[in-house]
Design a protein around this motif. Sequence first.
Motif, PDB file in Angstrom:
ATOM      1  N   GLN A 167       0.810  -1.219   0.000  1.00 39.06           N
ATOM      2  CA  GLN A 167       0.000   0.000   0.000  1.00 39.06           C
ATOM      3  C   GLN A 167       0.846   1.273   0.000  1.00 39.06           C
ATOM      4  O   GLN A 167       0.341   2.362  -0.258  1.00 39.06           O
ATOM      5  N   TYR A 168       2.123   1.135   0.301  1.00 41.23           N
ATOM      6  CA  TYR A 168       3.029   2.284   0.316  1.00 41.23           C
ATOM      7  C   TYR A 168       3.819   2.297  -0.998  1.00 41.23           C
ATOM      8  O   TYR A 168       4.804   1.575  -1.150  1.00 41.23           O
ATOM      9  N   THR A 169       3.362   3.096  -1.929  1.00 39.41           N
ATOM     10  CA  THR A 169       3.985   3.115  -3.252  1.00 39.41           C
ATOM     11  C   THR A 169       4.513   4.509  -3.598  1.00 39.41           C
ATOM     12  O   THR A 169       4.111   5.507  -2.998  1.00 39.41           O
ATOM     13  N   LEU A 170       5.399   4.545  -4.591  1.00 36.42           N
ATOM     14  CA  LEU A 170       5.968   5.796  -5.093  1.00 36.42           C
ATOM     15  C   LEU A 170       5.802   5.845  -6.605  1.00 36.42           C
ATOM     16  O   LEU A 170       5.758   4.812  -7.267  1.00 36.42           O
ATOM     17  N   ASN A 171       5.718   7.054  -7.129  1.00 33.75           N
ATOM     18  CA  ASN A 171       5.703   7.264  -8.573  1.00 33.75           C
ATOM     19  C   ASN A 171       7.011   7.937  -8.974  1.00 33.75           C
ATOM     20  O   ASN A 171       7.367   8.984  -8.428  1.00 33.75           O
ATOM     21  N   LEU A 172       7.705   7.348  -9.910  1.00 37.74           N
ATOM     22  CA  LEU A 172       9.014   7.835 -10.330  1.00 37.74           C
ATOM     23  C   LEU A 172       8.916   8.517 -11.681  1.00 37.74           C
ATOM     24  O   LEU A 172       8.160   8.092 -12.557  1.00 37.74           O
ATOM     25  N   THR A 173       9.691   9.576 -11.838  1.00 38.03           N
ATOM     26  CA  THR A 173       9.815  10.235 -13.138  1.00 38.03           C
ATOM     27  C   THR A 173      11.289  10.347 -13.485  1.00 38.03           C
ATOM     28  O   THR A 173      12.117  10.632 -12.617  1.00 38.03           O
ATOM     29  N   TYR A 174      11.579  10.119 -14.747  1.00 35.49           N
ATOM     30  CA  TYR A 174      12.962  10.187 -15.239  1.00 35.49           C
ATOM     31  C   TYR A 174      12.958  11.095 -16.451  1.00 35.49           C
ATOM     32  O   TYR A 174      12.352  10.786 -17.477  1.00 35.49           O
ATOM     33  N   ASN A 175      13.607  12.249 -16.345  1.00 34.80           N
ATOM     34  CA  ASN A 175      13.606  13.220 -17.429  1.00 34.80           C
ATOM     35  C   ASN A 175      15.004  13.795 -17.608  1.00 34.80           C
ATOM     36  O   ASN A 175      15.475  14.565 -16.770  1.00 34.80           O
ATOM     37  N   MET A 176      15.648  13.406 -18.691  1.00 33.57           N
ATOM     38  CA  MET A 176      16.980  13.925 -19.029  1.00 33.57           C
ATOM     39  C   MET A 176      17.949  13.755 -17.861  1.00 33.57           C
ATOM     40  O   MET A 176      18.735  14.644 -17.542  1.00 33.57           O
TER      41      MET A 176
END
Length: 262
Positions: free
Chosen positions: A148-157
């Motif tokens: 239930q403990y999740t993260l959203n990752l972003t990868y940009n340049m």
Amino acid sequence: MMEFKTGIFTVAILAIVLSSPAVAQKSPPAPSATILPPAPAPAPAPRHVDLADLLSVAGPFHTFLDYLQKTNVIETFQNQANDTKNGITIFVPKDSAFAALKKTTFANLTQDQLKSLLLYHAFPKYYSLAEFDKLSTLNPVTTFAGSQYTLNLTYNMGTIQVKSMWSNPKISSSVYSTRPVAVYEVNKVLLPMQIFKSDPPLAPAPAPAPDSKASDVAPSPRSGKSASAKAKADEKSSSHQVGADVAHYLALAVSGVLMLLW
């Protein structure tokens, strides 16, 4: 008798021929000793990273490390770090990230909530920075704290951000990244909605430092009053001096007139 001698002679000839080196049967050579290749050297034992030592000299990460040790979560992380098959990835906020939040933000948490918050800052697997590009396509990513403990990752340049409900920190630097352990510095504390129902308040901004040059720009009210009083006193003294000079000249003039009349 002749035949007997002939037979004996024949037998003697055969004995000589059979006993000669060219005809005698040679025994097979003794087998030579087999030379075995040297045994390969044993593989070196995997090097275990001491997370407490690492965090104590890097950062500064003293606040995060203090929470890890008080809750014994450091032992959970260390056991996972020693697991050479899966490894661990930890997001470590600097001391300034904790100082930016009001002190009651963490003081009001239960022991279980604080443990979950710390576990929320790690993945139970090693990820290099290059792997975050692919990892971001799997959002949301489950943390060490549970499904239930999740993260959203972003990868940009090359910029990697780790988004929780109430904060969206970015990875500032790589503290340590050698399989099976990865430790990355983040500029904010991760704040899950499972623990914080609303956005935690920020710490009050520090009071600005007093300007040492203020007295050169504008006098304080007290000093202004003193200057005004001094000016009035000087003006009064000057008026008295003028009046005294006029009276003196008038006295001399009257005295001169009287002498002429006399």
